[in-house]
Design a protein around this motif. Sequence first.
Motif, PDB file in Angstrom:
ATOM      1  N   ILE A 247      -3.267   3.282 -15.915  1.00 21.52           N
ATOM      2  CA  ILE A 247      -3.047   2.585 -14.649  1.00 21.52           C
ATOM      3  C   ILE A 247      -2.223   3.492 -13.742  1.00 21.52           C
ATOM      4  O   ILE A 247      -1.303   4.175 -14.205  1.00 21.52           O
ATOM      5  N   ALA A 248      -2.547   3.492 -12.444  1.00 20.15           N
ATOM      6  CA  ALA A 248      -1.769   4.254 -11.464  1.00 20.15           C
ATOM      7  C   ALA A 248      -1.642   3.440 -10.190  1.00 20.15           C
ATOM      8  O   ALA A 248      -2.618   2.852  -9.711  1.00 20.15           O
ATOM      9  N   ILE A 249      -0.444   3.401  -9.623  1.00 16.98           N
ATOM     10  CA  ILE A 249      -0.186   2.724  -8.362  1.00 16.98           C
ATOM     11  C   ILE A 249      -0.548   3.666  -7.214  1.00 16.98           C
ATOM     12  O   ILE A 249      -0.190   4.848  -7.233  1.00 16.98           O
ATOM     13  N   THR A 250      -1.247   3.152  -6.209  1.00 18.81           N
ATOM     14  CA  THR A 250      -1.583   3.956  -5.041  1.00 18.81           C
ATOM     15  C   THR A 250      -0.581   3.664  -3.930  1.00 18.81           C
ATOM     16  O   THR A 250      -0.278   2.495  -3.655  1.00 18.81           O
ATOM     17  N   PRO A 251      -0.047   4.692  -3.265  1.00 21.72           N
ATOM     18  CA  PRO A 251       1.025   4.474  -2.296  1.00 21.72           C
ATOM     19  C   PRO A 251       0.569   4.009  -0.928  1.00 21.72           C
ATOM     20  O   PRO A 251       1.380   3.566  -0.127  1.00 21.72           O
ATOM     21  N   ASP A 252      -0.729   4.076  -0.637  1.00 17.60           N
ATOM     22  CA  ASP A 252      -1.195   3.745   0.701  1.00 17.60           C
ATOM     23  C   ASP A 252      -1.178   2.248   0.977  1.00 17.60           C
ATOM     24  O   ASP A 252      -1.140   1.820   2.125  1.00 17.60           O
ATOM     25  N   ALA A 253      -1.236   1.435  -0.048  1.00 19.87           N
ATOM     26  CA  ALA A 253      -1.303  -0.017   0.107  1.00 19.87           C
ATOM     27  C   ALA A 253      -0.837  -0.645  -1.198  1.00 19.87           C
ATOM     28  O   ALA A 253      -0.715   0.047  -2.213  1.00 19.87           O
TER      29      ALA A 253
END
Length: 400
Positions: A247-253
């Motif tokens: 899992i990876a969090i995306t910083p754009d939203a």
Amino acid sequence: GKKWGRRSANTVQVLTDTINAVSCGDDGICWVWRIRSGVPVQVFVPYKTSCTDEDPGPVYTVSVFFDATYIISAGAQTKPIPVTHPNFKECLTDPSQCLKDLNTVGGPGAAYVWDWKYGHQKNSFVDDDAAILASAELPAWRMCLMGSADGFTTVWNWVTTTNMVFLPYNARSADMWLAYYRRKFNGYMNYALAGMKRLALRQVLIRQETFMDEIKEMNPDLAEAKDFLKVVKDFFHWNTFGAVNSIAITPDAPAFMTGHEDGRVRYWSAWSGTLLMVMQGHQGPVNAVAATPVCTEGFSGGDDGTIRMWNLPTGQQKMLFYQAYGGPVLSLGVIPGGRLIVAGSDDGFIRIWNIKTGLLICGINTGGGPVRGLAINPSNPMGQILTANADGFVRVFNPK
């Protein structure tokens, strides 16, 4: 007798102070290390209620919370190795792989929240259905994402240990839907209704259940038809995504991406739980995903030995990085600035690629076997790479 030998290190993360790092492995223990000296600062072992309890199961993932105080480790609860296991004799010598196989099939998972500065366990919660293979924290929400071996992604409130969201929605079985709406209804009835209305509604529900029981006794065929419809509904709603390996969090939203055993990468809205995009291209399981800190691109690495760059909103594959002799890609990390990506492979190498040109800049032999986890130090110094290897060691590299 035979010795158990050193267990694999499965995951590593740099703490928010950029001075210490935490690593966890198949022995179920997490260590906090001083990066420069390699001196252990803290050790975390899940609490036992009795000395006769089994040892903790393997830890597959660890995440660092943004408040600079807590970390969360997750994996599988211990399961005994049955004599019927096809590699039972090999399991006695090296049980780590067997434990992983058993828990991936469907053993229960567990997660622990630790105060890494003071060394005590703050909280814990259990996934009764499958081992937890991946985790990430949602910024400033006191929420964390957990990816399980049964293909589900859950959003937990790690302070109250409450399961907030269960994804994908369409994969819920009939029992899950019933339990979900029952919790919603009970919450409404207990907290939103006045006393007399609440008592009246409870009486109605009791009479309704009594009436349904009488109908079933009078007409058993009706009960069988209801059970048949439930089986059909469960079949068409069952999850076919495969294990959530990363899992990876995306910083754009407020969004995140997941890598699955079925070879696909999925892009989700963390706000609504909506599946926004599905990306397909890997010829095998996706073992690792990573997001760039400055744009809408994401990366995935799989068993086919490739690293793929995706435009997450559109699902378009923008670039392919291929390592001819490296074997499966097991871990990924983006160096701060978003220009370089690091891949840890089954052959024990870490490789650094230029994201813009797609060229391989360098390859480093870690000397410790498969690189099951890696972390990038954002500073002190920037771009420092930490690896968790299958030989049980954590290594630090300072590429120039």
